[in-house]
Write an enzyme that holds these catalytic residues in place. Structure first.
Site, PDB file in Angstrom:
ATOM      1  N   ASP A 104      -1.522  -4.393  11.429  1.00 18.92           N
ATOM      2  CA  ASP A 104      -1.748  -4.485   9.996  1.00 18.92           C
ATOM      3  C   ASP A 104      -3.300  -3.944   9.688  1.00 18.92           C
ATOM      4  O   ASP A 104      -4.070  -4.256  10.031  1.00 18.92           O
ATOM      5  CB  ASP A 104      -1.841  -6.163   9.802  1.00 18.92           C
ATOM      6  CG  ASP A 104      -2.070  -6.376   8.192  1.00 18.92           C
ATOM      7  OD1 ASP A 104      -2.598  -5.761   7.471  1.00 18.92           O
ATOM      8  OD2 ASP A 104      -1.227  -7.379   7.664  1.00 18.92           O
ATOM      9  N   HIS A 105      -2.876  -2.905   8.945  1.00 26.34           N
ATOM     10  CA  HIS A 105      -4.293  -2.010   8.767  1.00 26.34           C
ATOM     11  C   HIS A 105      -5.444  -2.717   7.977  1.00 26.34           C
ATOM     12  O   HIS A 105      -6.422  -2.255   8.262  1.00 26.34           O
ATOM     13  CB  HIS A 105      -3.814  -0.794   8.230  1.00 26.34           C
ATOM     14  CG  HIS A 105      -3.806  -0.586   6.766  1.00 26.34           C
ATOM     15  ND1 HIS A 105      -2.362  -0.883   6.104  1.00 26.34           N
ATOM     16  CD2 HIS A 105      -4.629  -0.179   6.009  1.00 26.34           C
ATOM     17  CE1 HIS A 105      -2.675  -0.651   4.860  1.00 26.34           C
ATOM     18  NE2 HIS A 105      -3.879  -0.391   4.530  1.00 26.34           N
TER      19      HIS A 105
ATOM     20  N   HIS B 179      -0.305  -8.018   4.446  1.00 25.83           N
ATOM     21  CA  HIS B 179      -1.853  -8.085   3.990  1.00 25.83           C
ATOM     22  C   HIS B 179      -2.332  -9.084   3.544  1.00 25.83           C
ATOM     23  O   HIS B 179      -3.394  -9.712   3.927  1.00 25.83           O
ATOM     24  CB  HIS B 179      -1.815  -6.693   3.263  1.00 25.83           C
ATOM     25  CG  HIS B 179      -1.463  -5.423   3.697  1.00 25.83           C
ATOM     26  ND1 HIS B 179      -1.531  -5.109   5.177  1.00 25.83           N
ATOM     27  CD2 HIS B 179      -0.799  -4.583   3.218  1.00 25.83           C
ATOM     28  CE1 HIS B 179      -0.908  -4.025   5.327  1.00 25.83           C
ATOM     29  NE2 HIS B 179      -0.624  -3.405   3.961  1.00 25.83           N
TER      30      HIS B 179
HETATM   31  C1  BG6 Z   1       0.735  -0.292   2.944  1.00 22.94           C
HETATM   32  C2  BG6 Z   1       1.923  -0.407   1.699  1.00 22.94           C
HETATM   33  O1  BG6 Z   1       0.763  -1.262   4.009  1.00 22.94           O
HETATM   34  O2  BG6 Z   1      -0.668  -0.747   2.171  1.00 22.94           O
HETATM   35  C3  BG6 Z   1       1.438   0.527   0.707  1.00 22.94           C
HETATM   36  O3  BG6 Z   1       3.087  -0.028   2.533  1.00 22.94           O
HETATM   37  C4  BG6 Z   1       0.237   0.053  -0.065  1.00 22.94           C
HETATM   38  O4  BG6 Z   1       2.512   0.201  -0.378  1.00 22.94           O
HETATM   39  C5  BG6 Z   1      -1.001   0.235   1.230  1.00 22.94           C
HETATM   40  O5  BG6 Z   1      -0.168   1.162  -0.840  1.00 22.94           O
HETATM   41  C6  BG6 Z   1      -2.187  -0.250   0.758  1.00 22.94           C
HETATM   42  O6  BG6 Z   1      -3.043   0.051   1.732  1.00 22.94           O
HETATM   43  P1  BG6 Z   1      -4.628   0.212   1.053  1.00 22.94           P
HETATM   44  O7  BG6 Z   1      -5.472   0.367   2.189  1.00 22.94           O
HETATM   45  O8  BG6 Z   1      -4.693   1.458   0.309  1.00 22.94           O
HETATM   46  O9  BG6 Z   1      -5.092  -0.855   0.346  1.00 22.94           O
END
Ligand code: BG6
Length: 508
Positions: free
Chosen positions: A196-197, A259
């Site tokens: 989960d980044h 997230h």
């Molecule tokens: C991803 C989603 O996991 O996270 C995207 O699939 C989203 O739709 C993105 O835009 C948002 O990541 P960040 O790091 O730009 O907030």
């Protein structure tokens, strides 16, 4: 602005300073967007900062047949001026490529010999398989790796084997359970790194340091002092080129189950006994188990879905969701949702958590705002207590990385005037450096064998359990009340009404 009075050196307060074993990172989907935009630049960055061992290899795998030179040329092009050219050249020297049909067992024979040769030549100790393909390919690759004998360490050729699996992990509880069962037939849980980044983002990791390396807030971190918590992740981007995926997923699968839920658990968890993978993940999962299941009434009352219509972002007109290329013109997929959740445990009973996320909103902002209660009575007659604001502690995850606290202060001068002021800690200003990319940290941890910021099987399933009923409701056809909001706005008015019903208002 708060400046850190002393920034400790790594030697003084560094928990870990690991250099992973010499290893090979095998990227499935190496010609794709994720590999080129995130993974390869992060590996380059790790190399440039000296975080990688001298001997490491990246083996790109994809269906297209191309020579290593061609692959390196593509990577050079996509990196642009990401680092100095000497670093890029050194990095390219670590890359290899293997094209082929990843659904065919024959391919895995070639992969096995390529890994054997690389391992021998560079004295590698570990293998990290990274699934950066469309999720539909995960089961097949996992099974084939296992059948080829590549999912377990081979005493002589590798001392560890790990697999990184990108989100989405399943499309709902049932498919996540099935995928977990399949992965577990091929890999042990301690080999599996579910990404989960958001957990790789610096301010997100800082939540645990803030809560558990300080004593100031913890005594007030409960239902006695906290009124409510808001978690917002607003994006200005639309679906871009991902309509095919997004129109089937929608915002709840795309942002909430993973997230936003991770942010909620970090804010709400009890202190773990140690800062170790299972100790931390156990406490996070306790929170998920305590989230009150959505009743039918909650679905009607504590949930808002929205879909963006046309509007303006940054002064430019943008189309509505239904006119985006690749989106079904009759789609009822939500691009925005707001929900009120309750956590049924001693610490949080009666403290609502309001979660909100949407695409094509007026601002890019990811923030957790912890709203403390107002003073019980005002001694500042004639000002009533209701006119004094409660303290708000904000963890800003992006675009800036900040932690701030607002409080009431007196204006200078003879009159008694009070207003809300803010103290803040800004990551860049304080440490004089931009926070690293989330993928730098995630890759380094996976190479080093630290699972703390990766989801465990039961954690993924618990999160689906919470959001499955919401997704089913959205998809059941009974939800024809999906609200429209103009691109560039704060989302549908119904979302303001949701939080307003409980006497509160969104931060932005
Ligand atoms: C991803 C989603 O996991 O996270 C995207 O699939 C989203 O739709 C993105 O835009 C948002 O990541 P960040 O790091 O730009 O907030």
């Amino acid at each position: 602005m708060i400046k850190a009075s002393k920034i400790y050196t790594k030697e003084e307060l560094c928990l870990m300073d690991r250099v992973p074993d010499p290893c090979v990172i095998v990227i499935f989907g190496a010609a794709g967007d994720l590999a080129h935009r995130k993974l390869l630049p992060s590996i380059l960055e790790l190399q440039a900062t000296g975080a990688l061992p001298g001997e490491y290899r990246v083996l790109g795998v994809d269906k297209t047949a191309m020579t290593e030179e061609h692959f390196r040329g593509n990577v050079r092009e996509s990196l642009g001026s990401a680092a100095d050219s000497a670093q890029i050249e050194e990095f390219l020297g670590h890359l290899s490529y293997l094209g082929g049909d990843v659904s065919s067992p024959v391919f895995y024979k070639d992969l096995k010999s390529a890994l054997y040769l690389l391992g021998r030549k560079h004295s590698l100790k570990g293998r990290l398989f990274y699934l950066a393909t469309p999720p539909a390919a995960y089961p097949l690759i996992i099974e084939q790796l296992s059948q080829a004998g590549l999912s377990r360490p081979e005493a002589k050729e590798s001392s560890w084997v790990r697999i990184v699996i990108e989100k989405p992990f399943g499309t709902g509880l049932g498919s996540a359970v099935r995928l977990n069962a399949l992965v577990h037939t091929c890999f042990n849980e301690d080999q599996i790194y579910r990404i989960d980044h958001y957990l790789g983002k610096e301010t997100v990791q800082n939540i645990l340091m803030f809560r558990f390396a300080n004593t100031l807030f913890e005594p007030a971190w409960n239902r006695t002092h906290i009124d409510h918590v808001q978690i917002t992740s607003a994006e200005t981007l639309g679906v871009e080129h991902r309509a095919g995926y997004y129109d089937r997923a929608g915002v709840v699968r795309d942002m909430f189950q993973n997230h936003l839920m991770q942010l909620l658990t970090l804010i709400a968890m009890e202190p773990p006994v140690r800062f170790e993978a299972d100790a931390v993940r156990d406490r996070k999962i306790d929170v998920m188990k305590a989230v009150r299941p959505f009743s039918k009434k909650d679905l009607e009352r504590n949930l808002v879905f929205g879909q963006y219509g046309e509007g303006t972002i940054g002064g430019k007109p943008v189309p509505g969701y239904l006119s985006e290329p690749g989106v079904d013109p009759g789609s009822v997929t939500p691009t925005f949702a707001a929900v009120k959740l309750e956590v049924d445990n001693w610490r949080w009973q009666g403290v609502p958590f309001y979660l909100r996320s949407g695409k094509r909103m007026g601002e890019r902002l990811t923030e957790i705002a912890v709203h403390f209660k107002r003073v019980p009575v005002s001694i500042f007659h004639p000002l009533p207590a209701e006119q004094l604001s409660g303290n708000v502690l904000r963890f800003r995850v992006q675009p800036e990385e900040e932690i701030s606290i607002s409080f009431e202060a007196k204006h200078p001068g003879p009159k008694l005037c009070i207003s809300t002021v803010t103290m803040d800690f800004d990551y860049r200003d304080t440490f004089g450096t931009a926070p690293p990319e989330a993928y730098d940290r995630l890759l380094l941890d996976a190479m080093s064998g630290d699972q703390t910021i990766f989801a465990r099987a039961d954690g993924v399933e618990e999160a689906w359990e919470i959001f499955d009923p919401i997704i089913k409701y959205a998809e059941s056809g009974t939800n024809k009340r999906i609200a429209s909001y103009p691109a560039g706005s704060r989302g549908p008015a119904e979302s303001d009404a949701l939080i307003g019903r409980y006497g509160r208002a969104w931060e932005f």
